[in-house]
Design an enzyme around this catalytic site. Structure first.
Site, PDB file in Angstrom:
ATOM      1  N   SER A  39       0.832  -1.213   0.000  1.00  0.00           N
ATOM      2  CA  SER A  39       0.000   0.000   0.000  1.00  0.00           C
ATOM      3  C   SER A  39       0.871   1.270   0.000  1.00  0.00           C
ATOM      4  O   SER A  39       0.411   2.331  -0.432  1.00  0.00           O
ATOM      5  CB  SER A  39      -0.958   0.018   1.202  1.00  0.00           C
ATOM      6  OG  SER A  39      -0.232  -0.045   2.414  1.00  0.00           O
ATOM      7  N   SER A 109      -0.465  -4.534  10.532  1.00  0.00           N
ATOM      8  CA  SER A 109      -1.313  -4.429  11.732  1.00  0.00           C
ATOM      9  C   SER A 109      -2.797  -4.493  11.350  1.00  0.00           C
ATOM     10  O   SER A 109      -3.529  -3.504  11.490  1.00  0.00           O
ATOM     11  CB  SER A 109      -0.992  -3.158  12.529  1.00  0.00           C
ATOM     12  OG  SER A 109      -0.884  -2.007  11.741  1.00  0.00           O
TER      13      SER A 109
HETATM   14  N1  LIG Z   1       1.017 -14.075   5.033  1.00  0.00           N
HETATM   15  C1  LIG Z   1       1.457 -12.814   4.920  1.00  0.00           C
HETATM   16  N2  LIG Z   1       0.592 -11.785   5.022  1.00  0.00           N
HETATM   17  C2  LIG Z   1       1.035 -10.512   4.925  1.00  0.00           C
HETATM   18  N3  LIG Z   1       2.353 -10.183   4.712  1.00  0.00           N
HETATM   19  C3  LIG Z   1       3.246 -11.186   4.620  1.00  0.00           C
HETATM   20  C4  LIG Z   1       2.851 -12.521   4.702  1.00  0.00           C
HETATM   21  N4  LIG Z   1       3.957 -13.314   4.558  1.00  0.00           N
HETATM   22  C5  LIG Z   1       5.000 -12.492   4.402  1.00  0.00           C
HETATM   23  N5  LIG Z   1       4.589 -11.204   4.434  1.00  0.00           N
HETATM   24  C6  LIG Z   1       5.517 -10.059   4.381  1.00  0.00           C
HETATM   25  O1  LIG Z   1       5.608  -9.610   5.728  1.00  0.00           O
HETATM   26  C7  LIG Z   1       5.315  -8.224   5.829  1.00  0.00           C
HETATM   27  C8  LIG Z   1       4.202  -7.956   6.874  1.00  0.00           C
HETATM   28  O2  LIG Z   1       4.693  -8.072   8.158  1.00  0.00           O
HETATM   29  P1  LIG Z   1       4.003  -7.273   9.341  1.00  0.00           P
HETATM   30  O3  LIG Z   1       4.814  -7.551  10.555  1.00  0.00           O
HETATM   31  O4  LIG Z   1       3.822  -5.858   8.935  1.00  0.00           O
HETATM   32  O5  LIG Z   1       2.579  -7.999   9.419  1.00  0.00           O
HETATM   33  S1  LIG Z   1       1.502  -7.952  10.606  1.00  0.00           S
HETATM   34  O6  LIG Z   1       1.404  -6.549  11.041  1.00  0.00           O
HETATM   35  O7  LIG Z   1       1.963  -8.813  11.675  1.00  0.00           O
HETATM   36  O8  LIG Z   1       0.253  -8.438   9.998  1.00  0.00           O
HETATM   37  C9  LIG Z   1       4.809  -7.768   4.476  1.00  0.00           C
HETATM   38  O9  LIG Z   1       5.574  -6.605   4.217  1.00  0.00           O
HETATM   39  P2  LIG Z   1       4.963  -5.276   3.591  1.00  0.00           P
HETATM   40  O10 LIG Z   1       4.794  -5.610   2.148  1.00  0.00           O
HETATM   41  O11 LIG Z   1       6.042  -4.263   3.826  1.00  0.00           O
HETATM   42  O12 LIG Z   1       3.677  -4.911   4.277  1.00  0.00           O
HETATM   43  C10 LIG Z   1       5.098  -8.911   3.522  1.00  0.00           C
HETATM   44  O13 LIG Z   1       6.196  -8.577   2.728  1.00  0.00           O
HETATM   45  N1  LIG Z   2       1.527   7.742  -3.289  1.00  0.00           N
HETATM   46  C1  LIG Z   2       2.299   6.682  -3.051  1.00  0.00           C
HETATM   47  N2  LIG Z   2       2.705   6.443  -1.801  1.00  0.00           N
HETATM   48  C2  LIG Z   2       3.464   5.350  -1.525  1.00  0.00           C
HETATM   49  N3  LIG Z   2       3.875   4.447  -2.450  1.00  0.00           N
HETATM   50  C3  LIG Z   2       3.489   4.655  -3.716  1.00  0.00           C
HETATM   51  C4  LIG Z   2       2.690   5.763  -4.063  1.00  0.00           C
HETATM   52  N4  LIG Z   2       2.454   5.704  -5.378  1.00  0.00           N
HETATM   53  C5  LIG Z   2       3.090   4.615  -5.843  1.00  0.00           C
HETATM   54  N5  LIG Z   2       3.737   3.969  -4.855  1.00  0.00           N
HETATM   55  C6  LIG Z   2       4.529   2.737  -5.013  1.00  0.00           C
HETATM   56  O1  LIG Z   2       3.864   1.682  -4.320  1.00  0.00           O
HETATM   57  C7  LIG Z   2       4.823   0.784  -3.772  1.00  0.00           C
HETATM   58  C8  LIG Z   2       4.579   0.679  -2.267  1.00  0.00           C
HETATM   59  O2  LIG Z   2       5.486  -0.253  -1.721  1.00  0.00           O
HETATM   60  P1  LIG Z   2       5.914  -0.221  -0.198  1.00  0.00           P
HETATM   61  O3  LIG Z   2       6.200   1.165   0.241  1.00  0.00           O
HETATM   62  O4  LIG Z   2       7.005  -1.243  -0.038  1.00  0.00           O
HETATM   63  O5  LIG Z   2       4.569  -0.719   0.516  1.00  0.00           O
HETATM   64  P2  LIG Z   2       4.372  -1.404   1.953  1.00  0.00           P
HETATM   65  O6  LIG Z   2       5.503  -0.950   2.825  1.00  0.00           O
HETATM   66  O7  LIG Z   2       3.036  -0.952   2.407  1.00  0.00           O
HETATM   67  O8  LIG Z   2       4.409  -2.892   1.688  1.00  0.00           O
HETATM   68  C9  LIG Z   2       6.196   1.328  -4.108  1.00  0.00           C
HETATM   69  O9  LIG Z   2       6.666   0.685  -5.279  1.00  0.00           O
HETATM   70  C10 LIG Z   2       5.909   2.807  -4.384  1.00  0.00           C
HETATM   71  O10 LIG Z   2       6.826   3.388  -5.283  1.00  0.00           O
END
Ligand SMILES: Nc1ncnc2c1ncn2[C@@H]1O[C@H](COP(=O)(O)OS(=O)(=O)O)[C@@H](OP(=O)(O)O)[C@H]1O
Ligand SMILES: Nc1ncnc2c1ncn2[C@@H]1O[C@H](COP(=O)(O)OP(=O)(O)O)[C@@H](O)[C@H]1O
Length: 201
Positions: A39, A109
């Site tokens: 996101s 979260s």
């Molecule tokens: N099953 C599953 N569901 C969601 N995400 C997953 C899962 N397995 C691995 N990942 C990776 O772990 C990151 C999320 O960890 P978090 O500690 O933020 O999750 S939580 O708050 O406990 O739900 C999340 O990172 P972000 O993409 O940065 O959100 C994923 O890359």
């Molecule tokens: N307005 C924006 N704010 C944040 N990320 C954006 C936005 N528009 C496009 N993106 C893209 O969306 C992706 C978000 O990834 P990331 O920051 O790793 O998400 P998360 O940490 O929630 O998993 C990145 O590739 C980023 O460049």
């Protein structure tokens, strides 16, 4: 395991939170980012940290990289583990806030009750919730880490948005739409809300 009564008597510290905040020149706060994977939590938190750093504000980012690979490496993605993940992160975030730091915690979260628990740990006057909102289809299209593809293929279970729920915040302090707003605009929206909260009285 039955809980044994522990005899823990906290020490008063000579240097208080208010002393540390005075030294830093701003209050300690917790900026809590919640939203689906992909996101934009990390992207926005990093840009926000850069902008705050340039203003001389003491910050620290807590995210999956420094928490799930270390302190919480024993936890998986079951609902119970996510709950414990967020509880521990809430406690660690609180230490940063007590240190007079602006902690930026970026975790999916997904459960409202866990986020509310963090608010209670830190205190509602020092907790600001940022809903990093982006439709699942867009997060899936971005698929920054290739995990949505794996989740759809059944290679990852309990994946948030696909096979595990995300409870959207009902009353966030800031509501971002990262599919419609640039990351710079998102950071400006957050700064407008948090800077007044950081000011020392
Ligand atoms: N099953 C599953 N569901 C969601 N995400 C997953 C899962 N397995 C691995 N990942 C990776 O772990 C990151 C999320 O960890 P978090 O500690 O933020 O999750 S939580 O708050 O406990 O739900 C999340 O990172 P972000 O993409 O940065 O959100 C994923 O890359
Ligand atoms: N307005 C924006 N704010 C944040 N990320 C954006 C936005 N528009 C496009 N993106 C893209 O969306 C992706 C978000 O990834 P990331 O920051 O790793 O998400 P998360 O940490 O929630 O998993 C990145 O590739 C980023 O460049």
């Amino acid at each position: 395991m039955a809980k044994e009564k522990l005899h823990i008597i906290p020490h008063d510290h000579d240097i208080s939170q208010a002393d540390r905040e005075k030294l830093n020149g701003h209050k300690g706060l917790l900026i809590w980012f919640t939203g689906l994977s992909g996101s934009g939590k990390s992207t926005v938190a990093n840009l926000l940290e850069r902008k705050l750093y340039e203003k001389g504000i003491h910050t620290f980012i807590l995210d999956g990289d420094n928490i799930r690979s270390g302190l919480n490496s024993d936890l998986d993605f079951s609902s119970e583990s996510r709950k414990e993940n967020i509880r521990r992160i809430g406690e660690v975030s609180n230490l940063f806030v007590n240190n007079g730091t602006v902690a930026l915690s970026a975790f999916i979260s997904p459960f409202r009750s866990d986020r509310d628990q963090v608010r209670n740990i830190v205190g509602s006057d020092r907790y600001l919730e940022i809903f990093v909102d982006c439709p699942l289809e867009v997060c899936e299209e971005r698929d920054v880490k290739g995990l949505y593809k794996k989740a759809r293929a059944g290679e990852i279970s309990n994946f948030t948005g696909i096979s595990s729920p995300f409870e959207a915040p009902e009353n966030p302090d800031v509501h971002l739409r990262t599919d419609k707003e640039s990351k710079e605009d998102c950071v400006t929206k957050i700064m407008d809300v948090i800077l007044p909260k950081m000011a020392l009285k």
